[in-house]
Design an enzyme around this catalytic site. Structure first.
Site, PDB file in Angstrom:
ATOM      1  CE  LYS A 134      42.010  42.326  45.959  1.00  0.00           C
ATOM      2  NZ  LYS A 134      41.147  41.537  45.063  1.00  0.00           N
ATOM      3  CE  LYS A 236      40.620  34.979  44.608  1.00  0.00           C
ATOM      4  NZ  LYS A 236      40.194  36.250  44.034  1.00  0.00           N
TER       5      LYS A 236
END
Length: 323
Positions: A134, A236
């Site tokens: 991230k 997702k």
């Protein structure tokens, strides 16, 4: 005869799990069980705060409405709420035995924290070394330096980076400046570096760092197409919708020459095992992005292989609807 049960779960999270703007203290969701004769099927409905368009309460109302029809023998269309469409389509697929049982339990480890700790984790990875980092939570320059150090230290490592649209173009350039151009090809992709698609496209073309679409995939005007500098789309399912919708996106990506990555929205272990099955079925050569179970303090109903986390059983869950 058809019966259906809707359970609600709440699993405490590890400290320090932060979404865009808030700390996630617990992961809350619904599990649906469809029963028809001897056959049964499960699905998970778990909108992700700050990312899903619907709340959990809204999802529950929609799920109960759909289940009421289903129990009565009426086949309804997919819900317009993505998390509901995904969970119910999984339950139906299990019931009809159309969701293959074989699963891809490989996961690109989600790396956070100290670079020295990351190095040890990544060095120990068996097989293909693919990890996710991230970026965008700290200074862009710091992110660039860490990525550069990891790629330099581990010559067989490939990184997937996720910025969640957090950078201005100037900050994205600040990140790129600290990543050696010779190492940039080992960044498989950087998800949505900039606040707009146009800026992200320009960044990719100017720096040679490939990008992937993530948030964009869920926007009404998005079309899957080959573009210079774009390597992948991230799917997702909890945020995208039904299994049929996921299958459609994967097919479109592959036809455009893009990689499609099945990725988690911090589902429980039950939902994650279904995502692993979906990945083995639709994207067998691509490591899925499913390394989120360790953010939780327990598993739910179905365990992930070799996880040491305690398992919450059906008997320990609250029933919110049954017919």
């Amino acid at each position: 005869m058809r019966t259906a049960t809707l359970y609600r779960y709440s699993v405490p999270m590890e400290a320090g799990v932060i979404l865009r703007h808030q700390r996630l203290k617990s992961r809350d969701g619904l599990l649906v069980k469809l029963q028809q004769g001897e056959l049964s099927g499960w699905g998970e409905i778990a909108p992700l705060p700050e990312f899903s368009q619907e709340t959990l309460d809204q999802a529950q109302v929609a799920a109960e409405c759909w289940l009421q029809h289903w129990v009565s023998g009426v086949e309804s269309d997919d819900s317009v709420l993505p998390s509901v469409a995904f969970g119910l389509s999984c339950a139906q697929a299990e019931l009809k035995q159309t969701l293959p049982l074989s699963a891809d339990y490989r996961k690109a480890p989600l790396c956070t924290g100290d670079p020295d700790e990351l190095f040890a984790v990544l060095q120990a990875l068996p097989g293909e070394k693919v990890a996710k980092v991230k970026v965008g939570l700290y200074e862009a320059v710091r992110d660039g330096m860490i990525v550069n150090v990891l790629l330099e230290a581990l010559p067989d490592l490939t990184l997937r980076l996720d910025a969640n649209r957090s950078w201005s173009r100037a900050k994205a350039d600040g990140f790129a400046k600290y990543v050696n151009p010779a190492l940039r090809s080992r960044i498989a992709f950087l998800e949505e570096p900039c606040k707009t698609r146009a800026e992200s496209r320009e960044f990719a073309q100017d720096t040679g760092i490939a990008i992937a679409w993530d948030e964009s995939v869920r926007e009404a005007d998005f079309q899957v197409e080959a573009e210079p500098g774009v390597a992948a789309i991230v799917i997702k399912p909890t945020l995208v919708g039904s299994l049929a919708r996921c299958q459609q996106l994967v097919q479109q990506a592959h036809q455009a020459g893009l990689v499609a990555v099945i990725s988690s929205s911090i589902e429980s272990s039950l939902g994650l095992t279904q995502l692993a099955r979906l990945a083995a079925w639709l994207t067998p050569v691509t490591v899925p992005g499913l390394d989120t179970l360790d953010l939780m303090q327990a598993q739910v109903v179905r365990p992930w292989p070799d996880s040491p986390l305690p398992l919450i059983t059906t008997e320990q869950l609250g029933v919110v609807w049954h017919r």
